[in-house]
Design an enzyme around this catalytic site. Structure first.
Site, PDB file in Angstrom:
ATOM      1  N   ASP A   1       7.607 -17.088  45.119  1.00 36.21           N
ATOM      2  CA  ASP A   1       9.652 -17.197  45.772  1.00 36.21           C
ATOM      3  C   ASP A   1       9.861 -16.229  44.378  1.00 36.21           C
ATOM      4  O   ASP A   1       9.483 -15.404  43.906  1.00 36.21           O
ATOM      5  CB  ASP A   1       9.967 -18.375  44.835  1.00 36.21           C
ATOM      6  CG  ASP A   1       9.934 -19.197  45.770  1.00 36.21           C
ATOM      7  OD1 ASP A   1       9.495 -19.459  46.939  1.00 36.21           O
ATOM      8  OD2 ASP A   1      10.044 -20.956  44.946  1.00 36.21           O
TER       9      ASP A   1
ATOM     10  N   LYS B   1      14.347 -15.910  48.580  1.00 35.78           N
ATOM     11  CA  LYS B   1      15.491 -15.876  49.702  1.00 35.78           C
ATOM     12  C   LYS B   1      16.307 -16.057  48.516  1.00 35.78           C
ATOM     13  O   LYS B   1      16.224 -16.741  47.045  1.00 35.78           O
ATOM     14  CB  LYS B   1      15.484 -17.971  49.688  1.00 35.78           C
ATOM     15  CG  LYS B   1      14.688 -17.933  50.432  1.00 35.78           C
ATOM     16  CD  LYS B   1      14.838 -19.097  51.278  1.00 35.78           C
ATOM     17  CE  LYS B   1      13.799 -19.844  51.963  1.00 35.78           C
ATOM     18  NZ  LYS B   1      12.758 -20.342  51.040  1.00 35.78           N
TER      19      LYS B   1
ATOM     20  N   MET C   1      21.785 -23.375  41.003  1.00 38.42           N
ATOM     21  CA  MET C   1      22.275 -22.636  42.162  1.00 38.42           C
ATOM     22  C   MET C   1      23.855 -22.213  41.776  1.00 38.42           C
ATOM     23  O   MET C   1      24.675 -22.665  42.974  1.00 38.42           O
ATOM     24  CB  MET C   1      21.646 -22.558  43.126  1.00 38.42           C
ATOM     25  CG  MET C   1      20.484 -21.807  43.510  1.00 38.42           C
ATOM     26  SD  MET C   1      19.498 -22.556  44.622  1.00 38.42           S
ATOM     27  CE  MET C   1      19.058 -24.329  44.936  1.00 38.42           C
TER      28      MET C   1
END
Length: 266
Positions: free
Chosen positions: A41, A63, A177
């Site tokens: 990631d 991402k 996030m």
């Protein structure tokens, strides 16, 4: 590491922790060193990536800020294809694979393809964030419940959470996030009954040398996140347990005083 622990044609989903390579588990480090393919990631720290053997293939499927380099079915297919080619595959994920890491989908893809797959846990970002601030996420008689949520929603979708449950007293809330959703989190928690003066902790790039730790109160959460870049992973902690040094934040004329600090570069 024994060949029986990591045979050819098998997959390990490995928690890379919050970024600091010293926070890797010993098992994670051994798995990375034995890997022939590492599918990682974007949030995996550079120090962790440096542990990948020179001869191993690296595939970045990260991402970041809504820009996806690979969709999940493509990632699943990459994992399965590498294992079917007889290679030892590490799927390296930031934090702990089981916490907002889409691990269930990757495990299901491997099992459907009859590919052996196992999970190596890691330190999640919330634990690292609290540790960086010298805080606890629980507090006797004041914070007996800990809830993890993600502020990530599908493009165009609203952040559909049970705000009344999340605003319950005695709860520490960890929001992964959380940068772009800070104003929404603040507004909905207060509307659902959480006190505006509830302590909050904002941690950016937890455990890394350029980490930032900011203390404040819930009513100022949107302000506290205004200057954070969209590419900087940000975790929010809300609750009495994360008050700085066990004290209150004080008051100014507007009742919105905040205390902030930047962690010294290590």
């Amino acid at each position: 590491m024994s060949p029986d622990d990591f045979p050819a044609g098998s997959v390990w989903l490995v928690g890379a922790g919050p970024g600091d390579p010293e926070l890797l588990t010993r098992k994670a480090a051994r798995l990375i060193a034995a890997a022939e393919v590492v599918i990682h990631d974007a949030l995996v720290g550079a120090g962790v990536l440096a542990l990948i053997p020179d001869g191993a293939e690296r595939i970045d499927v990260g991402k970041r800020a809504g820009r996806h380099s690979k969709d999940q079915p493509t990632i699943d297919a990459l994992i399965v294809a590498a294992a079917r080619a007889g290679r030892r595959v590490v799927r390296l994920k930031g934090g702990d694979p089981a916490i907002f890491g889409r691990t269930a989908e990757e495990v299901a893809a491997c099992r459907a393809a009859r590919v052996p797959v196992r999970i190596c846990p890691g330190i999640t970002a919330a634990s690292a964030a609290a540790a960086s601030a010298g805080a606890s996420m629980t507090l006797r008689d004041a914070a007996r419940q800990l809830t993890f949520v993600t502020a990530h929603a599908r493009t165009g979708a609203t952040l559909a959470l049970d705000w009344r449950a999340l605003a319950a007293p005695g709860t520490t809330l960890a929001v992964y996030m959380g940068r772009s959703a800070a104003a929404t989190v603040m507004r909905n928690l207060i509307d659902a009954g959480r006190a505006p003066e509830t302590p909050v902790l904002v941690v950016v790039n937890a455990s890394l040398p350029h980490e930032r730790v900011v203390h404040g109160r819930l009513s100022a959460l949107a302000f506290l996140t205004e200057t954070i870049g969209e590419r900087d992973p940000t975790l929010l902690l809300v609750g009495e347990a994360v008050a700085p040094y066990g004290g209150d934040l004080g008051d100014d004329a507007g009742g919105e005083a905040t205390v902030s600090r930047q962690v010294a570069t290590r």
